[in-house]
Each structure stands twice: as structure tokens, then as C-alpha cells.
Design a protein around this motif. Structure first.
Motif, PDB file in Angstrom:
ATOM      1  N   ARG A  78     -40.096  31.438  -5.954  1.00  0.00           N
ATOM      2  CA  ARG A  78     -38.746  31.916  -5.630  1.00  0.00           C
ATOM      3  C   ARG A  78     -38.855  33.304  -5.006  1.00  0.00           C
ATOM      4  O   ARG A  78     -39.723  34.084  -5.379  1.00  0.00           O
ATOM      5  N   ARG A  90     -37.048  37.016  -4.541  1.00  0.00           N
ATOM      6  CA  ARG A  90     -36.180  37.844  -5.364  1.00  0.00           C
ATOM      7  C   ARG A  90     -35.644  38.980  -4.492  1.00  0.00           C
ATOM      8  O   ARG A  90     -36.410  39.712  -3.888  1.00  0.00           O
ATOM      9  N   GLY A  93     -32.018  41.476  -7.640  1.00  0.00           N
ATOM     10  CA  GLY A  93     -32.530  40.595  -8.681  1.00  0.00           C
ATOM     11  C   GLY A  93     -32.183  39.125  -8.523  1.00  0.00           C
ATOM     12  O   GLY A  93     -32.584  38.302  -9.329  1.00  0.00           O
ATOM     13  N   GLU A  94     -31.429  38.784  -7.491  1.00  0.00           N
ATOM     14  CA  GLU A  94     -31.067  37.381  -7.259  1.00  0.00           C
ATOM     15  C   GLU A  94     -32.307  36.579  -6.861  1.00  0.00           C
ATOM     16  O   GLU A  94     -33.117  37.024  -6.064  1.00  0.00           O
ATOM     17  N   ARG A  95     -32.415  35.375  -7.428  1.00  0.00           N
ATOM     18  CA  ARG A  95     -33.520  34.484  -7.084  1.00  0.00           C
ATOM     19  C   ARG A  95     -33.028  33.411  -6.129  1.00  0.00           C
ATOM     20  O   ARG A  95     -31.916  32.941  -6.236  1.00  0.00           O
ATOM     21  N   GLU A 153     -41.816  35.320  -6.711  1.00  0.00           N
ATOM     22  CA  GLU A 153     -42.268  35.205  -8.095  1.00  0.00           C
ATOM     23  C   GLU A 153     -42.452  33.754  -8.477  1.00  0.00           C
ATOM     24  O   GLU A 153     -41.879  32.847  -7.886  1.00  0.00           O
TER      25      GLU A 153
END
Length: 184
Positions: free
Chosen positions: A107, A109, A113-115, A166
Motif C-alpha cells: 500500500r 501511504r 497517513g491515508e493508505r 508499506e
């Protein structure tokens, strides 16, 4: 006197050869675990890109990360494709293991902090390397075609737009096909 000079010369040559051999042996020992760590990508494009990381040594590998460049197609043909640098921090690699990371496990980021899933328009991965520390804490970088020290790895640092990537979930882990001193 000439005999003493010749004997001294050959004695010095033998000592130098022994020192050279000792240094070579020491370097080979320092690289022994690092030479048994490898990685490869399989497939192309977002949906098919699979990362494999293998530790064929009988010791764990710590502090590892994968860095690579992603070439992303532009949605609009009038705009150029873009390159982005990605980095994935991995858990220590257990001894004699092969880890597989599937496309759905990665994913991006954003700064807030949005995935999100990786962009669907990824064309391919390039300029990739796997950085890690061996059992003695020495840093190494595995490139596609060679092993380099962590210090030498600095010149391979991706320079394009940084994308935080991540790992979501745990990589699939199996035993490495060959392990230890018998691994080639």
C-alpha cells in the motif's frame, strides 16, 4: 651479502603474500552470510508484481529494507510517465527462509497517513536494491547483479519522487530450497 639481500627480498615477498591471503580470507568470511541473501521481482505491472526475498544462511538477517523505482504510466497520453521511489521496511529474515510479498500486500501511504493500493498504471520496477545487516551488524546492499557494502550503496539511492510503500499483513514464508554452506 648478495645472498642475504636476496633472502631478505624473498622473505618479504612471502610475508606480503601471507598478509594478502589473510586479508582475502577475512573479506571472504565477512561476506559469507551476505552472499547467501538475494531478492527478485516476478511479473510486471501492479496486478502481477511479486517480490521474493531469500536468506539461505543459517543465521537471521536483520534491519532489512527494499528500495526501488516505479515507472507509472500517465493516464493522459499528453503527459509524461512518472518515476517514483519506493521503500519497504521488512521484518528480520529468519534463517533458511524464502519470503514472498504479493501485490495486494503493498500500500502507498500519503503524508496524512491515508493508505491506498499501488497505482494500477505501474509499468515496471527498476533501480532496485535490498539493504540489510548481517549477523555481525555489518550493512550490505544486494543489487540485481552484485553485492556491495552499505557505504557503496549510497550512490544507488533513488532520487525520484518518494512514495511511502508499506507492507500490509505478513509475507508468505517457506523454507529456502538450499541453506547453509551447501547453498550456492
Amino acid at each position: 651479502m648478495a645472498f642475504t639481500g636476496v633472502a631478505t627480498y624473498y622473505g618479504a615477498r612471502v610475508s606480503q603474500d601471507q598478509l594478502d591471503q589473510s586479508i582475502e580470507d577475512s573479506e571472504r568470511e565477512a561476506r559469507s552470510q551476505a552472499t547467501q541473501v538475494s531478492f527478485w521481482f516476478e511479473g510486471q505491472g501492479t496486478e502481477n508484481l511479486v517480490l521474493h526475498v531469500m536468506n539461505r544462511s543459517p543465521d537471521p538477517v536483520g534491519a532489512s529494507q527494499m528500495r526501488f523505482q516505479l515507472r507509472i504510466f500517465s493516464a493522459d497520453e499528453s503527459e509524461p510517465d512518472t518515476m517514483a521511489s519506493a521503500q519497504i521496511i521488512l521484518d528480520p529474515l529468519p534463517p533458511c527462509s524464502l519470503q514472498t510479498i504479493e501485490p495486494g500486500q503493498l500500500r502507498t501511504r500519503s503524508a496524512d497517513g491515508e493508505r491506498a493500493k499501488l497505482p494500477r498504471r505501474i509499468m515496471y520496477v527498476t533501480d532496485r536494491y535490498f539493504a540489510f545487516r548481517d549477523r555481525n551488524g555489518r550493512g550490505w546492499g544486494r543489487l540485481d547483479d552484485r553485492l556491495v557494502s552499505m557505504k557503496a550503496l549510497a550512490k544507488y539511492e533513488p532520487v525520484h519522487n518518494k512514495v511511502a510503500v508499506e507492507l500490509v499483513g505478513t509475507p508468505k514464508r517457506i523454507s529456502a530450497p538450499e541453506c547453509g554452506d551447501n547453498a550456492k
